[in-house]
Design an enzyme around this catalytic site. Sequence first.
Site, PDB file in Angstrom:
ATOM      1  N   HIS A 137      45.865  42.508 107.196  1.00  0.00           N
ATOM      2  CA  HIS A 137      44.406  42.358 107.434  1.00  0.00           C
ATOM      3  C   HIS A 137      44.271  43.374 108.329  1.00  0.00           C
ATOM      4  CE1 HIS A 137      45.495  39.141 104.533  1.00  0.00           C
ATOM      5  NE2 HIS A 137      45.967  38.156 105.927  1.00  0.00           N
ATOM      6  N   ASP A 173      52.721  39.238 100.305  1.00  0.00           N
ATOM      7  CA  ASP A 173      52.323  38.081 100.812  1.00  0.00           C
ATOM      8  C   ASP A 173      51.459  36.764 100.131  1.00  0.00           C
ATOM      9  OD1 ASP A 173      51.924  37.609 104.496  1.00  0.00           O
ATOM     10  OD2 ASP A 173      50.602  36.977 103.493  1.00  0.00           O
ATOM     11  N   HIS A 175      48.586  36.112 101.157  1.00  0.00           N
ATOM     12  CA  HIS A 175      47.819  36.415 100.942  1.00  0.00           C
ATOM     13  C   HIS A 175      47.175  37.756 100.744  1.00  0.00           C
ATOM     14  CE1 HIS A 175      47.863  33.358 104.120  1.00  0.00           C
ATOM     15  NE2 HIS A 175      47.011  32.906 103.219  1.00  0.00           N
ATOM     16  N   ASP A 256      55.005  33.376 103.352  1.00  0.00           N
ATOM     17  CA  ASP A 256      53.848  32.381 103.263  1.00  0.00           C
ATOM     18  C   ASP A 256      53.795  31.644 101.950  1.00  0.00           C
ATOM     19  OD1 ASP A 256      52.484  34.495 103.059  1.00  0.00           O
ATOM     20  OD2 ASP A 256      51.193  34.759 104.683  1.00  0.00           O
TER      21      ASP A 256
HETATM   22 ZN   LIG Z   1      49.587  36.223 104.371  1.00  0.00          ZN
END
Ligand SMILES: [Zn+2]
Length: 376
Positions: A137, A173, A175, A256
């Site tokens: 990110h 991931d 996200h 995650d």
């Molecule tokens: Zn993540």
Amino acid sequence: MTAAPLPRPLYIGSAIYRNSSYGPKHPLAVPRVSVCTDLCTALGWLPEGTYREAPLAGVAELARFHDPAYLDVLQRAEATQSISDADRARYRVGADGNPIYKEVFRRPAISAGGVMLAARLTASGGIVHCPGGGTHHGRPDRAAGFCFLNDPVLGLLTWLDQGLTNIVYLDIDAHHGDGVQDAFHDDARVFTISIHEAGRWPFTGSAKDQAGGAARNFPVPAGCNDSEFAWLMRHAILPLIEARAPQAIMLQAGADGLEEDPLSRLSLSNNAHIAVVQAVMKLAPRLIVLGGGGYNPWTVGRCWAALWGTLNGWPIPDHLPPEAEAGLRALRYDRAAGRNPPAHWFTTLRDRPREGAVREEIKRLVALALKERLPA
Ligand SMILES: [Zn+2]
């Protein structure tokens, strides 16, 4: 740069992860890379010559992607353990879950140094596991989503600087890998693929978002199971990668999306991650596997250790040796799940598979991704 392909996979870690914490109340209060490294050591999976300590990346190297003024702010925040209101508002350090902690510059700079080293070591081919990397990110000029720097982007740029022109970045991931996708928007040399939970922060990466042709996104519904993940791999992701015949693959293997993770609602077992590694190993002469998210120390450590064994072709034992089990039993985790951890978090690496029905939404994602270009 190395002249010959690596003769065997290398593992890049760092002592810095062992006692570093984002603070007691932060999801990154937990140890992750050190759990993985200790498991691999206990299993005899880090024989002489396979472990490298990640170097601290220099400011000039980091400035290949990051704004020098931002790097200055990070270094000052580490030295003074504080930040001005104006810099906090501008650079999002000390804000939005990106805390000022003791190693707030050195830890991300070491992660970046590790991933850039991985790209140099694989210049002529080979496999590197760098579980401290994966901060997908991070933005050129600000922190985002617990990420201060973007080590995947820096590693990909290192490969591009060697002259590679056809790279796949695959991000599993929970996200969306927004920072990496945006860094290579419209850049045909880096094709980014992200599988992530729909409707979760940073709320980007819709199925229609193809980043000018340089990306595919698979926002999966909550509860996504191993069967659905395998369906996506078999029918969309592997064909997309095979069609490109990439010179190199970088896999961001955030943990995650696993069932026991506190920050997402996906229901994968680590067999999903193991299967991805087994599949992509065969698809390019260069492979870097990174970590990423993952906020339950047992699931993260066991998953990333299992990936290292898989990269080496070693069988994953059904029961862990006593030293490995003792290390897992000694972990403390200040969340509900940590009060009564199930026995298999201590005694095994591999989860039981979490199979289930493949929902129509998953099949729709495949159809969307395989269309060459979508109308805006
Ligand atoms: Zn993540």
